[in-house]
Motif scaffolding. Structure first.
Motif, mmCIF file in Angstrom:
data_model
loop_
_atom_site.group_PDB
_atom_site.id
_atom_site.type_symbol
_atom_site.label_atom_id
_atom_site.label_comp_id
_atom_site.label_asym_id
_atom_site.label_seq_id
_atom_site.Cartn_x
_atom_site.Cartn_y
_atom_site.Cartn_z
ATOM 1 N N ALA A 5 0.856 -1.186 0.000
ATOM 2 C CA ALA A 5 0.000 0.000 0.000
ATOM 3 C C ALA A 5 0.889 1.231 0.000
ATOM 4 N N HIS A 6 1.035 1.863 -1.167
ATOM 5 C CA HIS A 6 1.915 3.014 -1.253
ATOM 6 C C HIS A 6 1.352 4.063 -2.205
ATOM 7 N N ILE A 7 1.837 5.271 -2.039
ATOM 8 C CA ILE A 7 1.505 6.387 -2.913
ATOM 9 C C ILE A 7 2.753 6.717 -3.721
ATOM 10 N N SER A 8 2.583 7.032 -4.968
ATOM 11 C CA SER A 8 3.733 7.400 -5.796
ATOM 12 C C SER A 8 4.488 8.552 -5.140
ATOM 13 N N ALA A 9 5.792 8.399 -5.032
ATOM 14 C CA ALA A 9 6.608 9.418 -4.373
ATOM 15 C C ALA A 9 6.493 10.771 -5.068
ATOM 16 N N ASP A 23 -0.522 27.079 1.735
ATOM 17 C CA ASP A 23 -0.207 26.963 0.307
ATOM 18 C C ASP A 23 0.272 25.552 -0.048
ATOM 19 N N VAL A 24 1.130 24.975 0.806
ATOM 20 C CA VAL A 24 1.617 23.617 0.554
ATOM 21 C C VAL A 24 0.460 22.626 0.656
ATOM 22 N N TYR A 25 -0.431 22.850 1.608
ATOM 23 C CA TYR A 25 -1.611 21.977 1.759
ATOM 24 C C TYR A 25 -2.452 22.002 0.485
ATOM 25 N N PHE A 26 -2.667 23.195 -0.077
ATOM 26 C CA PHE A 26 -3.432 23.292 -1.315
ATOM 27 C C PHE A 26 -2.696 22.614 -2.472
ATOM 28 N N ASP A 27 -1.357 22.725 -2.505
ATOM 29 C CA ASP A 27 -0.583 22.029 -3.538
ATOM 30 C C ASP A 27 -0.798 20.516 -3.441
ATOM 31 N N MET A 28 -0.811 19.997 -2.220
ATOM 32 C CA MET A 28 -1.046 18.562 -2.018
ATOM 33 C C MET A 28 -2.412 18.157 -2.556
ATOM 34 N N VAL A 29 -3.427 18.932 -2.188
ATOM 35 C CA VAL A 29 -4.794 18.628 -2.619
ATOM 36 C C VAL A 29 -4.905 18.699 -4.139
ATOM 37 N N GLN A 30 -4.348 19.738 -4.750
ATOM 38 C CA GLN A 30 -4.444 19.895 -6.200
ATOM 39 C C GLN A 30 -3.692 18.779 -6.932
ATOM 40 N N THR A 31 -2.571 18.346 -6.391
ATOM 41 C CA THR A 31 -1.805 17.266 -7.025
ATOM 42 C C THR A 31 -2.607 15.970 -7.023
ATOM 43 N N TYR A 32 -3.220 15.643 -5.892
ATOM 44 C CA TYR A 32 -4.041 14.432 -5.815
ATOM 45 C C TYR A 32 -5.260 14.531 -6.736
ATOM 46 N N ALA A 33 -5.883 15.708 -6.754
ATOM 47 C CA ALA A 33 -7.078 15.888 -7.590
ATOM 48 C C ALA A 33 -6.730 15.759 -9.069
ATOM 49 N N LYS A 34 -5.596 16.311 -9.467
ATOM 50 C CA LYS A 34 -5.165 16.220 -10.864
ATOM 51 C C LYS A 34 -4.851 14.785 -11.239
ATOM 52 N N GLU A 35 -4.193 14.062 -10.342
ATOM 53 C CA GLU A 35 -3.843 12.670 -10.622
ATOM 54 C C GLU A 35 -5.091 11.815 -10.806
ATOM 55 N N ARG A 36 -6.170 12.154 -10.088
ATOM 56 C CA ARG A 36 -7.420 11.395 -10.191
ATOM 57 C C ARG A 36 -8.393 11.989 -11.213
ATOM 58 N N PHE A 55 -9.036 13.957 2.587
ATOM 59 C CA PHE A 55 -10.015 14.817 1.928
ATOM 60 C C PHE A 55 -10.275 14.364 0.503
ATOM 61 N N ILE A 56 -9.209 14.047 -0.228
ATOM 62 C CA ILE A 56 -9.357 13.608 -1.620
ATOM 63 C C ILE A 56 -10.122 12.289 -1.691
ATOM 64 N N GLU A 57 -9.877 11.390 -0.753
ATOM 65 C CA GLU A 57 -10.634 10.137 -0.726
ATOM 66 C C GLU A 57 -12.130 10.424 -0.590
ATOM 67 N N ASP A 58 -12.478 11.323 0.333
ATOM 68 C CA ASP A 58 -13.885 11.672 0.546
ATOM 69 C C ASP A 58 -14.459 12.387 -0.674
ATOM 70 N N LEU A 59 -13.700 13.322 -1.231
ATOM 71 C CA LEU A 59 -14.172 14.065 -2.398
ATOM 72 C C LEU A 59 -14.372 13.153 -3.598
ATOM 73 N N THR A 60 -13.468 12.236 -3.820
ATOM 74 C CA THR A 60 -13.584 11.295 -4.935
ATOM 75 C C THR A 60 -14.873 10.493 -4.843
ATOM 76 N N ALA A 61 -15.170 10.017 -3.640
ATOM 77 C CA ALA A 61 -16.397 9.234 -3.446
ATOM 78 C C ALA A 61 -17.639 10.088 -3.661
ATOM 79 N N ARG A 62 -17.629 11.322 -3.147
ATOM 80 C CA ARG A 62 -18.799 12.193 -3.288
ATOM 81 C C ARG A 62 -19.038 12.563 -4.748
ATOM 82 N N LEU A 63 -17.970 12.865 -5.482
ATOM 83 C CA LEU A 63 -18.138 13.226 -6.887
ATOM 84 C C LEU A 63 -18.627 12.034 -7.706
#
Length: 297
Positions: A53-57, A236-249, A280-288
């Motif tokens: 169980a890993h996330i791409s570095a 700002d870094v938190y938003f970068d994290m969220v945007q990176t995950y959202a873009k990947e999905r 957050f992204i896990e929850d958002l993905t499911a809701r969308l």
């Protein structure tokens, strides 16, 4: 000494019970089954983990320097070059263990294709903190293998100078036999010196020579040649994290709405971190996905 025949059945049962209680001798087998394992000292074996169980570095944001440093260290080790034991310490949820697992997967990539498990790739072995006393036994087994291993202990810390502390310190020092050249030790911890500050302060206050007592307590962390600090992230870094995950999905949501929802999520959690962003992204993905299925029904 001879025993009456009537006592032999009872003695045989006692002998069998003692054999069951004694741990089996450790065996190094199954290394061709996977590239990740969990060390089980009770059974003396490595349990293969077929899917880590890993996330791409590359998705981990705010830790670019730590990622590049650990990647280079791991690449050197995988290539048979000198490398350092690594301690990843700092704020919770900032990707310490995710980075170790992601870097392991990245180093094992071959020409952009997933490696075939067990085909000589770099192996990751997870060891539990309470099993550190068995670390010398594990290293003795691995010494005879031609593969290269990263031994990984997540959330490492000590409440007192116990047997686990001394066992790990001895291993990192190398001992008389030396650390096997095909092994490296990576650990994560929320504490820089692996021990609570009040424990170090108490030792300093009660010792005859305070400086020597403190040095003894923090000397374990000095055995790690590579220290990587992880600190609480800014908004700002938190938003970068969220945007990176959202873009990947490839999530169908505007940046403004994404930031607004991510900010509200962080407020409910009372913190900002890589872990909070991923949750957050896990929850958002499911809701969308649920919203989309309702509209297509």
């Amino acid at each position: 000494m001879t025993f009456p025949p009537s006592q032999l059945p009872a003695l045989e049962r006692i002998a069998a019970a003692l054999e069951r209680l004694s741990p089996p001798p450790p065996v190094l087998s199954g290394l061709d089954e996977a590239d990740a394992f969990i060390w089980e000292p009770q059974s003396g074996r490595l349990r293969p983990v077929l899917r880590v169980a890993h996330i791409s570095a590359t998705l981990l944001q705010g830790v670019e320097h730590q990622r590049q440093t650990l990647l280079e260290n791991t690449q050197h080790f995988a290539a048979g070059l000198p490398a350092n034991n690594a301690m990843l310490w700092g704020a919770r949820g900032m990707g310490k263990s995710s980075l170790v697992k992601g870097i392991h997967a990245q180093v094992n990539q071959k020409e952009g294709h997933p490696p075939v498990p067990g085909q000589g790739g770099l192996a990751l072995i997870e060891i539990q903190r309470e099993d550190l006393t068995s670390l010398p036994e594990l290293l003795s087994l691995l010494r005879s293998s031609t593969r290269r291993f990263i031994i990984f202990c997540d959330d490492l810390s000590f409440e007192k100078e116990d047997r686990d502390y001394k066992a790990l310190k001895s291993v990192l020092d190398g001992g008389i036999a030396g650390r096997p050249e095909n092994t490296l030790f990576y650990a994560t911890s929320n504490r820089r010196h692996l021990m609570p500050r009040d424990m170090i302060e108490n030792e300093r206050a009660s010792a005859i020579n305070p400086s020597e007592a403190t040095e003894e307590k923090v000397s374990l962390s000095d055995r790690f040649g590579l220290w990587l600090g992880f600190h609480a992230c800014t908004q700002d870094v938190y938003f970068d994290m969220v945007q990176t995950y959202a873009k990947e999905r490839v999530l169908a949501i505007s940046d403004d709405e994404l930031k607004a929802q991510a900010s509200a999520w962080a407020v409910t959690r009372g913190s900002r971190s890589g872990r909070v962003a991923f949750q957050f992204i896990e929850d958002l993905t499911a809701r969308l996905a649920s919203h989309s299925s309702e509209h297509t029904a």
